[in-house]
Write a protein that holds these residues in place. Sequence first.
Motif, PDB file in Angstrom:
ATOM      1  N   HIS A  38     -11.153   7.518  51.420  1.00  0.00           N
ATOM      2  CA  HIS A  38     -11.463   7.892  50.034  1.00  0.00           C
ATOM      3  C   HIS A  38     -12.785   7.281  49.595  1.00  0.00           C
ATOM      4  N   GLY A  39     -13.102   6.130  50.133  1.00  0.00           N
ATOM      5  CA  GLY A  39     -14.365   5.492  49.803  1.00  0.00           C
ATOM      6  C   GLY A  39     -14.453   5.043  48.360  1.00  0.00           C
ATOM      7  N   PHE A  40     -13.347   4.548  47.807  1.00  0.00           N
ATOM      8  CA  PHE A  40     -13.342   4.126  46.415  1.00  0.00           C
ATOM      9  C   PHE A  40     -14.198   2.882  46.171  1.00  0.00           C
ATOM     10  N   SER A  41     -14.230   1.957  47.118  1.00  0.00           N
ATOM     11  CA  SER A  41     -14.829   0.649  46.864  1.00  0.00           C
ATOM     12  C   SER A  41     -16.285   0.528  47.299  1.00  0.00           C
ATOM     13  N   ALA A  42     -17.095  -0.054  46.420  1.00  0.00           N
ATOM     14  CA  ALA A  42     -18.493  -0.333  46.757  1.00  0.00           C
ATOM     15  C   ALA A  42     -18.599  -1.424  47.812  1.00  0.00           C
ATOM     16  N   LYS A  43     -17.536  -2.191  48.026  1.00  0.00           N
ATOM     17  CA  LYS A  43     -17.605  -3.245  49.044  1.00  0.00           C
ATOM     18  C   LYS A  43     -17.829  -2.656  50.433  1.00  0.00           C
ATOM     19  N   ASP A  44     -17.490  -1.414  50.619  1.00  0.00           N
ATOM     20  CA  ASP A  44     -17.696  -0.747  51.909  1.00  0.00           C
ATOM     21  C   ASP A  44     -18.965   0.104  51.938  1.00  0.00           C
ATOM     22  N   ALA A  45     -19.683   0.138  50.826  1.00  0.00           N
ATOM     23  CA  ALA A  45     -20.905   0.948  50.759  1.00  0.00           C
ATOM     24  C   ALA A  45     -21.972   0.370  51.674  1.00  0.00           C
ATOM     25  N   ARG A  46     -22.703   1.263  52.327  1.00  0.00           N
ATOM     26  CA  ARG A  46     -23.750   0.844  53.259  1.00  0.00           C
ATOM     27  C   ARG A  46     -25.047   1.572  52.948  1.00  0.00           C
ATOM     28  N   LYS A  51     -26.280  -1.653  56.512  1.00  0.00           N
ATOM     29  CA  LYS A  51     -25.936  -2.950  55.928  1.00  0.00           C
ATOM     30  C   LYS A  51     -25.057  -2.752  54.708  1.00  0.00           C
ATOM     31  N   LYS A  52     -24.054  -3.635  54.562  1.00  0.00           N
ATOM     32  CA  LYS A  52     -23.131  -3.540  53.438  1.00  0.00           C
ATOM     33  C   LYS A  52     -23.766  -4.043  52.147  1.00  0.00           C
ATOM     34  N   LEU A  53     -23.404  -3.380  51.056  1.00  0.00           N
ATOM     35  CA  LEU A  53     -23.953  -3.679  49.739  1.00  0.00           C
ATOM     36  C   LEU A  53     -23.811  -5.153  49.366  1.00  0.00           C
ATOM     37  N   PHE A  54     -22.595  -5.710  49.419  1.00  0.00           N
ATOM     38  CA  PHE A  54     -22.384  -7.088  48.986  1.00  0.00           C
ATOM     39  C   PHE A  54     -23.177  -8.062  49.846  1.00  0.00           C
ATOM     40  N   ASP A  55     -23.321  -7.759  51.145  1.00  0.00           N
ATOM     41  CA  ASP A  55     -24.106  -8.630  52.029  1.00  0.00           C
ATOM     42  C   ASP A  55     -25.579  -8.613  51.640  1.00  0.00           C
ATOM     43  N   VAL A  56     -26.112  -7.440  51.344  1.00  0.00           N
ATOM     44  CA  VAL A  56     -27.521  -7.333  50.955  1.00  0.00           C
ATOM     45  C   VAL A  56     -27.751  -8.039  49.622  1.00  0.00           C
ATOM     46  N   VAL A  80     -15.018  -3.603  41.681  1.00  0.00           N
ATOM     47  CA  VAL A  80     -15.187  -4.817  40.885  1.00  0.00           C
ATOM     48  C   VAL A  80     -14.313  -5.962  41.404  1.00  0.00           C
ATOM     49  N   ILE A  81     -13.048  -5.697  41.632  1.00  0.00           N
ATOM     50  CA  ILE A  81     -12.131  -6.772  42.046  1.00  0.00           C
ATOM     51  C   ILE A  81     -12.554  -7.398  43.382  1.00  0.00           C
ATOM     52  N   PRO A  82     -12.927  -6.629  44.408  1.00  0.00           N
ATOM     53  CA  PRO A  82     -13.425  -7.271  45.634  1.00  0.00           C
ATOM     54  C   PRO A  82     -14.700  -8.095  45.406  1.00  0.00           C
ATOM     55  N   ALA A  83     -15.548  -7.661  44.487  1.00  0.00           N
ATOM     56  CA  ALA A  83     -16.757  -8.445  44.178  1.00  0.00           C
ATOM     57  C   ALA A  83     -16.368  -9.794  43.585  1.00  0.00           C
ATOM     58  N   VAL A  84     -15.391  -9.791  42.687  1.00  0.00           N
ATOM     59  CA  VAL A  84     -14.903 -11.042  42.093  1.00  0.00           C
ATOM     60  C   VAL A  84     -14.294 -11.915  43.190  1.00  0.00           C
ATOM     61  N   LYS A  85     -13.416 -11.331  43.991  1.00  0.00           N
ATOM     62  CA  LYS A  85     -12.715 -12.095  45.031  1.00  0.00           C
ATOM     63  C   LYS A  85     -13.649 -12.619  46.115  1.00  0.00           C
ATOM     64  N   SER A  86     -14.783 -11.973  46.304  1.00  0.00           N
ATOM     65  CA  SER A  86     -15.714 -12.417  47.346  1.00  0.00           C
ATOM     66  C   SER A  86     -16.277 -13.799  47.032  1.00  0.00           C
ATOM     67  N   GLY A  87     -16.351 -14.145  45.753  1.00  0.00           N
ATOM     68  CA  GLY A  87     -16.901 -15.434  45.352  1.00  0.00           C
ATOM     69  C   GLY A  87     -18.399 -15.549  45.574  1.00  0.00           C
ATOM     70  N   LYS A  88     -19.068 -14.454  45.898  1.00  0.00           N
ATOM     71  CA  LYS A  88     -20.498 -14.470  46.206  1.00  0.00           C
ATOM     72  C   LYS A  88     -21.387 -14.401  44.972  1.00  0.00           C
ATOM     73  N   PHE A  89     -20.819 -14.056  43.836  1.00  0.00           N
ATOM     74  CA  PHE A  89     -21.624 -13.779  42.656  1.00  0.00           C
ATOM     75  C   PHE A  89     -21.146 -14.603  41.460  1.00  0.00           C
ATOM     76  N   GLU A  90     -22.097 -15.034  40.619  1.00  0.00           N
ATOM     77  CA  GLU A  90     -21.756 -15.848  39.455  1.00  0.00           C
ATOM     78  C   GLU A  90     -21.110 -15.032  38.350  1.00  0.00           C
ATOM     79  N   LYS A  91     -21.594 -13.812  38.152  1.00  0.00           N
ATOM     80  CA  LYS A  91     -21.063 -12.969  37.085  1.00  0.00           C
ATOM     81  C   LYS A  91     -20.925 -11.536  37.575  1.00  0.00           C
ATOM     82  N   ILE A  92     -19.844 -10.930  37.170  1.00  0.00           N
ATOM     83  CA  ILE A  92     -19.608  -9.516  37.415  1.00  0.00           C
ATOM     84  C   ILE A  92     -19.479  -8.864  36.044  1.00  0.00           C
ATOM     85  N   LYS A  93     -20.276  -7.831  35.805  1.00  0.00           N
ATOM     86  CA  LYS A  93     -20.252  -7.152  34.514  1.00  0.00           C
ATOM     87  C   LYS A  93     -20.039  -5.662  34.723  1.00  0.00           C
TER      88      LYS A  93
END
Length: 141
Positions: A38-46, A51-56, A80-93
């Motif tokens: 389904h590709g719902f999550s941006a965490k899998d976007a390349r 290269k994966k979005l969150f890694d870049v 959004v939730i995987p971005a929060v759970k990743s702990g890689k970012f200070e703020k998610i808006k």
Amino acid sequence: PVHCIASTWGACLIDELQDILKNLEKELFYKGTKRLSHGFSAKDARNKNGKKLFDVLEENGSKIIYFFGLATEYCDLQSVIPAVKSGKFEKIKVIEDLIAPVNKESGEIAIQTMKEAGVEFISMQDAMREILEYKQSNITA
């Protein structure tokens, strides 16, 4: 609603967003490109290089991520939730006037879930002000 089908009007960015993005550095990332996903999550976007979005974003030192799009209870929530759970970012808006649910009730539940996870909801106007202020401060620094 039907949206984000490659090579259709539903995959296009609205004119107002095109105008905003043309002045910002950008790189496109694609999700939902696998036939059985389904590709719902941006965490899998390349990106085009795979290269994966969150890694870049992490490699580039990004501290704040702004999310928007369709549909609130699917793609938005599952990005959004995987971005929060990743702990890689200070703020998610989430840009609240640039999201829309498929179903009002499930959309409200998704918004509440994101808020409980510590996500801030912000208007497009305030998000653009923040982004432009950040960009200006980096030019003058």
